[in-house]
Design a protein around this motif. Structure first.
Motif, PDB file in Angstrom:
ATOM      1  N   ALA A   1      60.409   8.229  21.950  1.00 44.85           N
ATOM      2  CA  ALA A   1      59.803   7.088  21.264  1.00 44.85           C
ATOM      3  C   ALA A   1      60.636   6.582  20.099  1.00 44.85           C
ATOM      4  CB  ALA A   1      58.405   7.468  20.776  1.00 44.85           C
ATOM      5  N   VAL A   2      61.537   7.411  19.561  1.00 46.15           N
ATOM      6  CA  VAL A   2      62.362   6.976  18.429  1.00 46.15           C
ATOM      7  C   VAL A   2      63.787   6.667  18.862  1.00 46.15           C
ATOM      8  CG1 VAL A   2      60.954   8.133  16.695  1.00 46.15           C
ATOM      9  CG2 VAL A   2      62.842   9.379  17.775  1.00 46.15           C
ATOM     10  N   GLY A   3      64.026   6.576  20.175  1.00 47.72           N
ATOM     11  CA  GLY A   3      65.326   6.144  20.667  1.00 47.72           C
ATOM     12  C   GLY A   3      66.366   7.241  20.802  1.00 47.72           C
ATOM     13  N   CYS A   4      65.944   8.494  20.751  1.00 50.05           N
ATOM     14  CA  CYS A   4      66.900   9.604  20.889  1.00 50.05           C
ATOM     15  C   CYS A   4      66.859  10.178  22.307  1.00 50.05           C
ATOM     16  CB  CYS A   4      66.580  10.704  19.884  1.00 50.05           C
ATOM     17  SG  CYS A   4      66.819  10.187  18.162  1.00 50.05           S
ATOM     18  N   PRO A   5      68.021  10.607  22.835  1.00 49.35           N
ATOM     19  CA  PRO A   5      68.064  11.152  24.192  1.00 49.35           C
ATOM     20  C   PRO A   5      67.079  12.304  24.364  1.00 49.35           C
ATOM     21  CG  PRO A   5      70.285  10.749  23.399  1.00 49.35           C
ATOM     22  CD  PRO A   5      69.370  10.539  22.225  1.00 49.35           C
ATOM     23  N   LEU A   6      66.426  12.344  25.521  1.00 48.11           N
ATOM     24  CA  LEU A   6      65.461  13.404  25.796  1.00 48.11           C
ATOM     25  C   LEU A   6      66.140  14.766  25.841  1.00 48.11           C
ATOM     26  CD1 LEU A   6      63.232  11.814  28.591  1.00 48.11           C
ATOM     27  CD2 LEU A   6      62.733  11.998  26.148  1.00 48.11           C
ATOM     28  N   ASP A   7      65.465  15.765  25.291  1.00 54.03           N
ATOM     29  CA  ASP A   7      65.920  17.154  25.328  1.00 54.03           C
ATOM     30  C   ASP A   7      64.706  17.970  25.759  1.00 54.03           C
ATOM     31  OD1 ASP A   7      67.042  19.640  24.993  1.00 54.03           O
ATOM     32  OD2 ASP A   7      67.135  19.550  22.799  1.00 54.03           O
ATOM     33  N   SER A   8      64.468  17.998  27.067  1.00 48.05           N
ATOM     34  CA  SER A   8      63.224  18.542  27.604  1.00 48.05           C
ATOM     35  C   SER A   8      63.000  19.997  27.235  1.00 48.05           C
ATOM     36  CB  SER A   8      63.207  18.388  29.125  1.00 48.05           C
ATOM     37  OG  SER A   8      63.328  17.035  29.490  1.00 48.05           O
ATOM     38  N   ASP A   9      64.070  20.815  27.196  1.00 46.14           N
ATOM     39  CA  ASP A   9      63.887  22.224  26.872  1.00 46.14           C
ATOM     40  C   ASP A   9      64.130  22.524  25.390  1.00 46.14           C
ATOM     41  OD1 ASP A   9      66.613  21.902  26.820  1.00 46.14           O
ATOM     42  OD2 ASP A   9      67.030  23.249  28.495  1.00 46.14           O
ATOM     43  N   ALA A  10      64.353  21.464  24.598  1.00 47.42           N
ATOM     44  CA  ALA A  10      64.483  21.600  23.137  1.00 47.42           C
ATOM     45  C   ALA A  10      65.521  22.639  22.734  1.00 47.42           C
ATOM     46  CB  ALA A  10      63.117  21.927  22.520  1.00 47.42           C
ATOM     47  N   ASP A  11      66.649  22.675  23.449  1.00 46.91           N
ATOM     48  CA  ASP A  11      67.694  23.640  23.120  1.00 46.91           C
ATOM     49  C   ASP A  11      68.812  23.028  22.282  1.00 46.91           C
ATOM     50  OD1 ASP A  11      68.932  22.038  24.976  1.00 46.91           O
ATOM     51  OD2 ASP A  11      69.477  23.650  26.355  1.00 46.91           O
ATOM     52  N   GLY A  12      68.660  21.746  21.928  1.00 50.22           N
ATOM     53  CA  GLY A  12      69.669  21.083  21.106  1.00 50.22           C
ATOM     54  C   GLY A  12      70.722  20.348  21.908  1.00 50.22           C
ATOM     55  N   VAL A  13      70.700  20.499  23.223  1.00 50.08           N
ATOM     56  CA  VAL A  13      71.627  19.785  24.106  1.00 50.08           C
ATOM     57  C   VAL A  13      70.805  18.796  24.925  1.00 50.08           C
ATOM     58  CG1 VAL A  13      73.344  19.970  25.946  1.00 50.08           C
ATOM     59  CG2 VAL A  13      73.159  21.781  24.228  1.00 50.08           C
ATOM     60  N   PRO A  14      71.007  17.493  24.743  1.00 53.24           N
ATOM     61  CA  PRO A  14      70.183  16.513  25.458  1.00 53.24           C
ATOM     62  C   PRO A  14      70.320  16.639  26.967  1.00 53.24           C
ATOM     63  CG  PRO A  14      72.064  15.447  24.390  1.00 53.24           C
ATOM     64  CD  PRO A  14      72.026  16.845  23.883  1.00 53.24           C
TER      65      PRO A  14
ATOM     66  N   GLN B   1      73.857  21.336  31.251  1.00 48.13           N
ATOM     67  CA  GLN B   1      74.167  21.929  32.550  1.00 48.13           C
ATOM     68  C   GLN B   1      73.104  22.941  32.972  1.00 48.13           C
ATOM     69  OE1 GLN B   1      76.615  20.973  34.454  1.00 48.13           O
ATOM     70  NE2 GLN B   1      78.059  19.939  33.111  1.00 48.13           N
ATOM     71  N   CYS B   2      72.268  23.369  32.022  1.00 46.54           N
ATOM     72  CA  CYS B   2      71.229  24.358  32.317  1.00 46.54           C
ATOM     73  C   CYS B   2      69.875  23.865  31.810  1.00 46.54           C
ATOM     74  CB  CYS B   2      71.567  25.705  31.680  1.00 46.54           C
ATOM     75  SG  CYS B   2      73.090  26.461  32.285  1.00 46.54           S
TER      76      CYS B   2
ATOM     77  N   GLY C   1      74.607  23.950  27.040  1.00 45.72           N
ATOM     78  CA  GLY C   1      73.169  24.098  27.163  1.00 45.72           C
ATOM     79  C   GLY C   1      72.766  25.326  27.952  1.00 45.72           C
ATOM     80  N   CYS C   2      73.681  26.281  28.111  1.00 43.25           N
ATOM     81  CA  CYS C   2      73.426  27.485  28.910  1.00 43.25           C
ATOM     82  C   CYS C   2      73.446  28.730  28.025  1.00 43.25           C
ATOM     83  CB  CYS C   2      74.470  27.635  30.008  1.00 43.25           C
ATOM     84  SG  CYS C   2      74.570  26.217  31.129  1.00 43.25           S
TER      85      CYS C   2
END
Length: 272
Positions: free
Chosen positions: A126-139, A144-145, A158-159
């Motif tokens: 909602a604020v225009g930032c790339p989704l990071d579904s697992d919230a690991d800091g890598v969008p 890759q994981c 992201g692994c």
């Protein structure tokens, strides 16, 4: 001619004449600023007002009694002048409100976008930032994981650890990638292109069938084959380091078919 007849004729002239001026003025205004600045002289509000005043004064004079001719002319002139000026006046123009800007085209306007410059096609929140579904800091578009457990420590890919490229297989006893392997590597390449700041290790491994030297050479050629394919998909070859470990780092037993299949693998890791 009777005064009432004169008043009727002048009144008709007022309606027809001023309506024509107003119509012309309205059409000119609708054509834009350049057309408005080129309006005919008789369409100017001052001219329309003067004409309206004269005609209105005549009407006032004509329709009043002889004792009230002066007052009637004055009242009629005032009303006619006002009506003529209003009819020929340009309509008020409300400036168009500019549309809010969305410079990166992610669907979030610049004023609310906390991550300006998002690459085209990347899903954002909602604020225009790339989704990071697992919230690991890598969008997600670089991860890759995807689906890393919450709180897990990950590398720049992201692994949690080196990624085993499942189903990246080769033709029998060769370093030639299968078509299925190329399809999997296409997805890896997409995320590596999006994650330009990371360098990777590509490691080849074999089972224990064959000599150590042969297996080491085969594993190196397979690692190189993966790197070459990724490079053909736009990943800078200088960002990749290849290593062939042969049979020296098994992850399962070499005594069974299933174990040997697990040992024949290619891994992707961060090259620090």
């Amino acid at each position: 001619m009777k005064k009432s007849t004169t008043g009727l004729l002048l009144g008709s002239a007022l309606v027809v004449g001023l309506s024509g001026c107003a119509s012309s003025a309205s059409q000119s205004s609708g054509m834009g600023d350049s057309a408005s600045s080129d309006r005919a002289w008789y369409q100017h509000p001052a001219i329309c007002g003067l004409a309206g005043g004269l005609i209105g004064g005549g009407i006032g004079y004509s329709v009043t009694n002889d004792d009230d001719e002066t007052d009637g002319a004055a009242v009629g002139g005032t009303i006619g002048a006002t009506a003529g000026a209003l009819l020929c006046a340009e309509p008020n123009k409300t400036p168009a409100t500019p549309a809010p800007k969305d410079t990166d085209g992610d669907g979030v306007i610049d004023a609310n976008d906390q991550c300006p410059g998002t690459p085209a096609g990347v899903a954002v929140d909602a604020v225009g930032c790339p989704l990071d579904s697992d919230a690991d800091g890598v969008p997600d578009y670089q991860d890759q994981c995807p689906g890393t457990p919450a709180g897990a420590e990950v590398n720049a890919l992201g692994c949690e650890a080196d990624l085993v490229l499942r189903d990246v297989n080769f033709e029998f006893d060769s370093a030639t990638l299968t078509m299925g392997a190329e399809g999997i590597l296409d997805g890896v390449a997409d995320k590596l292109r999006a994650n330009q700041n990371v360098r990777v290790r590509i490691e080849g491994h074999t089972d224990s069938v064959g000599s150590d030297s042969y297996n080491k050479d085969l594993s190196q050629r397979r690692a190189d084959s993966v790197a070459d394919y990724l490079a053909s998909q736009g990943v800078d070859r200088n960002r990749m380091r290849t290593i062939g470990y042969g049979e020296s780092q098994p992850v399962a037993t070499n005594d069974t078919d299933a174990g040997r299949a697990q040992n024949r693998r290619v891994e992707l890791g961060e090259w620090e």
